[in-house]
Design a protein around this motif. Structure first.
Motif, PDB file in Angstrom:
ATOM      1  N   SER A   2      43.362  39.296  51.191  1.00 28.21           N
ATOM      2  CA  SER A   2      44.802  39.258  51.015  1.00 28.21           C
ATOM      3  C   SER A   2      45.307  40.607  50.510  1.00 28.21           C
ATOM      4  O   SER A   2      44.622  41.295  49.766  1.00 28.21           O
ATOM      5  CB  SER A   2      45.164  38.164  50.013  1.00 28.21           C
ATOM      6  N   PHE A   3      46.513  40.970  50.913  1.00 23.41           N
ATOM      7  CA  PHE A   3      47.110  42.225  50.439  1.00 23.41           C
ATOM      8  C   PHE A   3      47.285  42.189  48.923  1.00 23.41           C
ATOM      9  O   PHE A   3      47.064  43.167  48.236  1.00 23.41           O
ATOM     10  CB  PHE A   3      48.450  42.446  51.132  1.00 23.41           C
ATOM     11  N   ALA A   4      47.729  41.037  48.398  1.00 22.39           N
ATOM     12  CA  ALA A   4      47.901  40.896  46.960  1.00 22.39           C
ATOM     13  C   ALA A   4      46.567  40.543  46.327  1.00 22.39           C
ATOM     14  O   ALA A   4      45.905  39.615  46.748  1.00 22.39           O
ATOM     15  CB  ALA A   4      48.932  39.811  46.657  1.00 22.39           C
ATOM     16  N   GLY A   5      46.168  41.305  45.302  1.00 26.39           N
ATOM     17  CA  GLY A   5      44.894  41.039  44.654  1.00 26.39           C
ATOM     18  C   GLY A   5      44.901  39.709  43.937  1.00 26.39           C
ATOM     19  O   GLY A   5      45.876  39.343  43.288  1.00 26.39           O
ATOM     20  N   ALA A   6      43.806  38.975  44.052  1.00 28.12           N
ATOM     21  CA  ALA A   6      43.684  37.668  43.397  1.00 28.12           C
ATOM     22  C   ALA A   6      42.308  37.107  43.712  1.00 28.12           C
ATOM     23  O   ALA A   6      41.693  37.462  44.713  1.00 28.12           O
ATOM     24  CB  ALA A   6      44.756  36.704  43.884  1.00 28.12           C
ATOM     25  N   THR A 140      32.213  38.819  44.979  1.00 29.00           N
ATOM     26  CA  THR A 140      31.527  38.824  43.686  1.00 29.00           C
ATOM     27  C   THR A 140      31.382  37.407  43.140  1.00 29.00           C
ATOM     28  O   THR A 140      30.313  37.024  42.643  1.00 29.00           O
ATOM     29  CB  THR A 140      32.294  39.690  42.674  1.00 29.00           C
ATOM     30  N   ALA A 141      32.460  36.616  43.234  1.00 22.17           N
ATOM     31  CA  ALA A 141      32.420  35.241  42.731  1.00 22.17           C
ATOM     32  C   ALA A 141      31.374  34.415  43.465  1.00 22.17           C
ATOM     33  O   ALA A 141      30.602  33.658  42.852  1.00 22.17           O
ATOM     34  CB  ALA A 141      33.797  34.598  42.861  1.00 22.17           C
ATOM     35  N   PHE A 142      31.320  34.546  44.779  1.00 24.42           N
ATOM     36  CA  PHE A 142      30.336  33.804  45.570  1.00 24.42           C
ATOM     37  C   PHE A 142      28.907  34.157  45.155  1.00 24.42           C
ATOM     38  O   PHE A 142      28.044  33.284  45.063  1.00 24.42           O
ATOM     39  CB  PHE A 142      30.503  34.110  47.066  1.00 24.42           C
ATOM     40  N   GLU A 164      32.673  31.953  34.407  1.00 27.57           N
ATOM     41  CA  GLU A 164      31.737  33.084  34.490  1.00 27.57           C
ATOM     42  C   GLU A 164      31.878  33.832  35.814  1.00 27.57           C
ATOM     43  O   GLU A 164      31.862  35.071  35.851  1.00 27.57           O
ATOM     44  CB  GLU A 164      30.301  32.567  34.319  1.00 27.57           C
ATOM     45  N   ALA A 165      32.040  33.089  36.910  1.00 32.24           N
ATOM     46  CA  ALA A 165      32.187  33.723  38.221  1.00 32.24           C
ATOM     47  C   ALA A 165      33.493  34.513  38.307  1.00 32.24           C
ATOM     48  O   ALA A 165      33.529  35.624  38.861  1.00 32.24           O
ATOM     49  CB  ALA A 165      32.137  32.665  39.317  1.00 32.24           C
ATOM     50  N   LEU A 166      34.563  33.973  37.736  1.00 34.45           N
ATOM     51  CA  LEU A 166      35.831  34.703  37.756  1.00 34.45           C
ATOM     52  C   LEU A 166      35.792  35.934  36.856  1.00 34.45           C
ATOM     53  O   LEU A 166      36.353  36.983  37.190  1.00 34.45           O
ATOM     54  CB  LEU A 166      36.971  33.783  37.339  1.00 34.45           C
ATOM     55  N   ARG A 167      35.112  35.840  35.731  1.00 35.38           N
ATOM     56  CA  ARG A 167      34.977  37.012  34.863  1.00 35.38           C
ATOM     57  C   ARG A 167      34.197  38.121  35.567  1.00 35.38           C
ATOM     58  O   ARG A 167      34.519  39.307  35.415  1.00 35.38           O
ATOM     59  CB  ARG A 167      34.285  36.631  33.553  1.00 35.38           C
ATOM     60  N   ALA A 168      33.200  37.741  36.356  1.00 33.42           N
ATOM     61  CA  ALA A 168      32.460  38.745  37.128  1.00 33.42           C
ATOM     62  C   ALA A 168      33.371  39.407  38.157  1.00 33.42           C
ATOM     63  O   ALA A 168      33.316  40.626  38.370  1.00 33.42           O
ATOM     64  CB  ALA A 168      31.264  38.089  37.816  1.00 33.42           C
ATOM     65  N   SER A 169      34.244  38.619  38.800  1.00 34.29           N
ATOM     66  CA  SER A 169      35.202  39.183  39.758  1.00 34.29           C
ATOM     67  C   SER A 169      36.177  40.127  39.072  1.00 34.29           C
ATOM     68  O   SER A 169      36.534  41.177  39.605  1.00 34.29           O
ATOM     69  CB  SER A 169      35.977  38.058  40.452  1.00 34.29           C
ATOM     70  N   MET A 170      36.604  39.759  37.864  1.00 40.46           N
ATOM     71  CA  MET A 170      37.522  40.608  37.112  1.00 40.46           C
ATOM     72  C   MET A 170      36.902  41.957  36.766  1.00 40.46           C
ATOM     73  O   MET A 170      37.599  42.970  36.662  1.00 40.46           O
ATOM     74  CB  MET A 170      37.961  39.887  35.837  1.00 40.46           C
ATOM     75  N   ALA A 171      35.585  41.976  36.598  1.00 38.15           N
ATOM     76  CA  ALA A 171      34.895  43.215  36.256  1.00 38.15           C
ATOM     77  C   ALA A 171      34.782  44.153  37.451  1.00 38.15           C
ATOM     78  O   ALA A 171      34.623  45.371  37.275  1.00 38.15           O
ATOM     79  CB  ALA A 171      33.498  42.889  35.713  1.00 38.15           C
ATOM     80  N   PHE A 198      42.313  36.687  28.423  1.00 32.65           N
ATOM     81  CA  PHE A 198      41.658  37.929  28.047  1.00 32.65           C
ATOM     82  C   PHE A 198      41.942  38.930  29.150  1.00 32.65           C
ATOM     83  O   PHE A 198      42.309  38.551  30.248  1.00 32.65           O
ATOM     84  CB  PHE A 198      40.150  37.768  27.851  1.00 32.65           C
ATOM     85  N   ARG A 199      41.732  40.194  28.857  1.00 32.92           N
ATOM     86  CA  ARG A 199      42.007  41.241  29.855  1.00 32.92           C
ATOM     87  C   ARG A 199      40.752  41.954  30.312  1.00 32.92           C
ATOM     88  O   ARG A 199      40.610  42.274  31.472  1.00 32.92           O
ATOM     89  CB  ARG A 199      43.005  42.256  29.298  1.00 32.92           C
ATOM     90  N   LEU A 200      39.871  42.220  29.387  1.00 28.29           N
ATOM     91  CA  LEU A 200      38.715  43.035  29.731  1.00 28.29           C
ATOM     92  C   LEU A 200      37.453  42.208  29.700  1.00 28.29           C
ATOM     93  O   LEU A 200      37.318  41.295  28.914  1.00 28.29           O
ATOM     94  CB  LEU A 200      38.589  44.217  28.755  1.00 28.29           C
ATOM     95  N   VAL A 201      36.532  42.563  30.565  1.00 29.42           N
ATOM     96  CA  VAL A 201      35.202  41.960  30.559  1.00 29.42           C
ATOM     97  C   VAL A 201      34.269  42.931  29.884  1.00 29.42           C
ATOM     98  O   VAL A 201      34.167  44.095  30.260  1.00 29.42           O
ATOM     99  CB  VAL A 201      34.726  41.645  31.990  1.00 29.42           C
ATOM    100  N   GLU A 202      33.565  42.438  28.857  1.00 28.89           N
ATOM    101  CA  GLU A 202      32.653  43.322  28.145  1.00 28.89           C
ATOM    102  C   GLU A 202      31.525  43.773  29.047  1.00 28.89           C
ATOM    103  O   GLU A 202      30.959  42.986  29.797  1.00 28.89           O
ATOM    104  CB  GLU A 202      32.059  42.585  26.924  1.00 28.89           C
TER     105      GLU A 202
END
Length: 203
Positions: A2-6, A140-142, A164-171, A198-202
């Motif tokens: 998608s053009f919009a990130g998500a 990444t999530a997959f 956990e999978a979404l946090r990995a995608s956020m990173a 939260f905003r950042l993934v450690e």
């Protein structure tokens, strides 16, 4: 993509279904919102998680909600998860020459108590799965869901795997971030929608 990130994802287990999506609203490299809703509750048993253009999400949800209410009134029967997914599939396909820029994950509990999970592409192709991911961070999530998913996992374990999978995608995906909405649809009990901020993934 998608053009919009998500990024959105879903997990089906014996005890229910988990839908999750990030909170960031962005176009290209610009963040427009850090608190955007991408999960919609159709009724007390069914939800839809989206990745894609935000105006398209809202328009589609309004049409689906109205049609499912009308169908239930006409038939006297509650909609099944597949009813919702098939109607959304037909709607997306009917606009194939001017498509909605969304990927959708439809999940929930059928009236008989069976958990169901479907994923749809922008042209309405529909696939039933045990776990799915959509959007710019789906790869990444997959990768993580492949490792974490087990058929006999509990609903709470499925929720933790989704986060956990979404946090990995956020990173790894710049369009995904700023928190997670998690919708839990249990076979027995009431659905719950939780926001994890939260905003950042450690690292």
């Amino acid at each position: 993509m998608s053009f919009a990130g998500a990024t959105a994802l879903g997990i089906r287990v014996e005890d229910g279904v988990v839908l999750a999506a990030d909170k960031r609203m962005s176009y290209g490299g610009f963040i427009l919102s850090r608190n955007f809703k991408k999960i919609f509750v159709i009724n007390d048993r069914i939800g839809i998680a989206f990745a894609g253009l935000y105006g398209d999400m809202g328009g589609l949800v309004r049409i689906v909600e109205g049609q499912m209410r009308l169908a239930s009134l006409e038939t006297g029967k509650p909609a099944t998860v597949r009813n919702v997914a098939k109607f959304l599939s037909s709607l997306l396909y009917s606009y194939k020459f001017f498509p909605f820029n969304v990927e959708a994950i439809v999940g929930g509990i059928d009236p008989g108590g069976e958990p169901k999970l479907y994923v749809l592409d922008p042209l309405g192709s529909i696939i039933e799965e045990d776990y799915v991911a959509a959007g710019t961070g789906a790869t990444t999530a997959f990768g993580l869901l492949e490792h974490l998913y087990k058929r006999d996992m509990s609903l709470e374990e499925a929720k933790k795997a989704a986060v956990e999978a979404l946090r990995a995608s956020m990173a790894r995906d710049a369009g995904t971030g700023d928190g997670i909405d998690v919708l839990v649809l249990p076979v027995s009990g009431k659905p719950s929608l939780e926001t994890i901020k939260f905003r950042l993934v450690e690292g």
